[in-house]
Design a protein around this motif. Structure first.
Motif, PDB file in Angstrom:
ATOM      1  N   TYR A 162      57.716  43.025  11.881  1.00  0.00           N
ATOM      2  CA  TYR A 162      56.566  43.067  12.760  1.00  0.00           C
ATOM      3  C   TYR A 162      55.312  42.830  11.946  1.00  0.00           C
ATOM      4  O   TYR A 162      54.596  43.746  11.573  1.00  0.00           O
ATOM      5  N   GLY A 163      55.067  41.611  11.634  1.00  0.00           N
ATOM      6  CA  GLY A 163      53.835  41.231  10.958  1.00  0.00           C
ATOM      7  C   GLY A 163      53.742  41.724   9.528  1.00  0.00           C
ATOM      8  O   GLY A 163      52.739  41.507   8.860  1.00  0.00           O
ATOM      9  N   GLY A 164      54.738  42.431   9.069  1.00  0.00           N
ATOM     10  CA  GLY A 164      54.700  42.917   7.696  1.00  0.00           C
ATOM     11  C   GLY A 164      53.782  44.089   7.464  1.00  0.00           C
ATOM     12  O   GLY A 164      53.713  44.631   6.375  1.00  0.00           O
ATOM     13  N   SER A 165      53.039  44.497   8.470  1.00  0.00           N
ATOM     14  CA  SER A 165      52.114  45.618   8.283  1.00  0.00           C
ATOM     15  C   SER A 165      52.733  46.884   8.834  1.00  0.00           C
ATOM     16  O   SER A 165      53.766  46.860   9.492  1.00  0.00           O
ATOM     17  N   GLN A 166      52.087  47.982   8.551  1.00  0.00           N
ATOM     18  CA  GLN A 166      52.574  49.256   9.042  1.00  0.00           C
ATOM     19  C   GLN A 166      51.743  49.710  10.224  1.00  0.00           C
ATOM     20  O   GLN A 166      51.483  50.901  10.391  1.00  0.00           O
ATOM     21  N   GLY A 167      51.321  48.762  11.027  1.00  0.00           N
ATOM     22  CA  GLY A 167      50.454  49.090  12.154  1.00  0.00           C
ATOM     23  C   GLY A 167      51.179  49.473  13.407  1.00  0.00           C
ATOM     24  O   GLY A 167      50.567  49.871  14.381  1.00  0.00           O
ATOM     25  N   ASN A 168      52.504  49.343  13.409  1.00  0.00           N
ATOM     26  CA  ASN A 168      53.285  49.684  14.594  1.00  0.00           C
ATOM     27  C   ASN A 168      54.394  50.611  14.153  1.00  0.00           C
ATOM     28  O   ASN A 168      55.432  50.164  13.676  1.00  0.00           O
ATOM     29  N   LEU A 169      54.132  51.892  14.251  1.00  0.00           N
ATOM     30  CA  LEU A 169      55.095  52.892  13.817  1.00  0.00           C
ATOM     31  C   LEU A 169      55.744  53.537  15.032  1.00  0.00           C
ATOM     32  O   LEU A 169      55.081  53.822  16.023  1.00  0.00           O
TER      33      LEU A 169
ATOM     34  N   LEU B 299      47.413  62.807  11.076  1.00  0.00           N
ATOM     35  CA  LEU B 299      48.663  62.731  10.316  1.00  0.00           C
ATOM     36  C   LEU B 299      48.380  62.360   8.862  1.00  0.00           C
ATOM     37  O   LEU B 299      47.543  61.496   8.592  1.00  0.00           O
TER      38      LEU B 299
ATOM     39  N   LEU C 193      50.330  61.103   5.292  1.00  0.00           N
ATOM     40  CA  LEU C 193      51.575  60.556   4.775  1.00  0.00           C
ATOM     41  C   LEU C 193      52.109  61.428   3.638  1.00  0.00           C
ATOM     42  O   LEU C 193      51.397  61.733   2.678  1.00  0.00           O
TER      43      LEU C 193
ATOM     44  N   TYR D  35      55.493  61.938   7.858  1.00  0.00           N
ATOM     45  CA  TYR D  35      54.110  62.374   7.973  1.00  0.00           C
ATOM     46  C   TYR D  35      54.083  63.869   8.264  1.00  0.00           C
ATOM     47  O   TYR D  35      55.008  64.409   8.894  1.00  0.00           O
TER      48      TYR D  35
ATOM     49  N   LYS E  16      57.107  57.525   1.598  1.00  0.00           N
ATOM     50  CA  LYS E  16      57.558  56.337   2.310  1.00  0.00           C
ATOM     51  C   LYS E  16      58.669  55.648   1.525  1.00  0.00           C
ATOM     52  O   LYS E  16      58.721  55.734   0.285  1.00  0.00           O
TER      53      LYS E  16
ATOM     54  N   PHE F  17      57.658  56.884  16.089  1.00  0.00           N
ATOM     55  CA  PHE F  17      57.788  58.253  15.589  1.00  0.00           C
ATOM     56  C   PHE F  17      58.910  58.998  16.301  1.00  0.00           C
ATOM     57  O   PHE F  17      59.213  58.747  17.469  1.00  0.00           O
ATOM     58  N   GLY F  18      59.475  59.958  15.578  1.00  0.00           N
ATOM     59  CA  GLY F  18      60.338  60.938  16.208  1.00  0.00           C
ATOM     60  C   GLY F  18      59.493  61.984  16.927  1.00  0.00           C
ATOM     61  O   GLY F  18      58.259  61.943  16.883  1.00  0.00           O
TER      62      GLY F  18
END
Lengths: 117, 111
Positions: A98-105, A44, A46, A36, A49, A107-108
């Motif tokens: 994790y649920g297959g979604s990208q809702g829990n990222l 942020l 994107l 990002y 990916k 980050f560095g």
């Protein structure tokens, strides 16, 4: 737990020079990986990916990244940078279990890219 | 199409007060996530809601809570504010396995 390490906190570079921003993640069976960009006082956006398939991923604004499973790396590259690329760049990982979604990222800490004329 | 919208954009609160931040996801997106970004750090995951159910919670104290409404908008509440809660709070929405789209954030300053 997953973790992401961005090896450089700041990267100064001259305009039209190539740049590489490094990112390593902790090993896992499978991961989704993201880069990002954040401009000052902005949210942020994107850049690109990696979900599966080709390990070379192309994104917006001429950026690309290569997924290397053996080295658990996902470095971001651009062959020729512009002044407008000055921003902070974040590498992130999402556990696909994790649920297959990208809702829990996860980050560095970010890399500040500073492009000088 | 409107992107993810957050309100307010800036907020100043006093220690011990309570704050509510709001987020409207992109139309059709059923997942909303909240992140805290302290100055000089990457965003840290606080909550995810999907179809009005909590799907995940990060390592934050119980002073932090959230909810999602039938129209999929969301609120993040923080009670008993501390100076260390000063940060940019980001909301992201996604639909199933699509990418997460972020709002511009709410800058919270606790004095």
């Amino acid at each position: 737990a997953q973790s992401v390490t961005q090896l450089d906190s700041q990267v100064p570079v001259f305009e039209e020079a190539p740049v590489e921003l490094r990112c390593n993640y902790s090993s896992s069976v499978s991961v989704y990986l993201f880069w990002y960009v954040q401009y000052p006082n902005q949210g942020l956006q994107l850049l690109l990916k990696y979900l599966s398939g080709s390990t070379l991923v192309k994104g917006i604004n001429g950026f690309e990244a290569e997924f290397n499973k053996s080295q658990t790396s996902f470095h971001l590259r651009k062959p020729s940078v512009h002044i407008s690329d000055t921003a902070e760049y974040f590498c992130a990982v999402s556990d696909p279990d994790y649920g297959g979604s990208q809702g829990n990222l996860i980050f560095g800490k970010g890399t500040k890219l500073s492009v000088k004329p | 199409d409107a992107g993810v919208t957050q309100s307010p954009t800036h907020l100043i609160k006093t220690r011990g007060q309570q704050v509510t931040l709001r987020c409207s996801p992109i139309s059709g997106h059923k997942s909303v996530s909240w992140y805290q970004q302290v100055l000089g750090q990457g965003p840290q995951f606080i909550f995810q809601y999907y179809e009005k159910e909590e799907r995940g919670r990060g390592n934050f104290p119980d002073r932090f809570s959230a909810r999602q409404f039938p129209n999929y908008s969301s609120e993040l509440n923080v009670n008993a504010l501390l100076l260390g809660d000063s940060a940019l709070y980001l909301c992201a929405s996604s639909s199933g396995r699509s990418e997460a789209f972020f709002g511009q954030g709410t800058r919270l300053t606790v004095v």
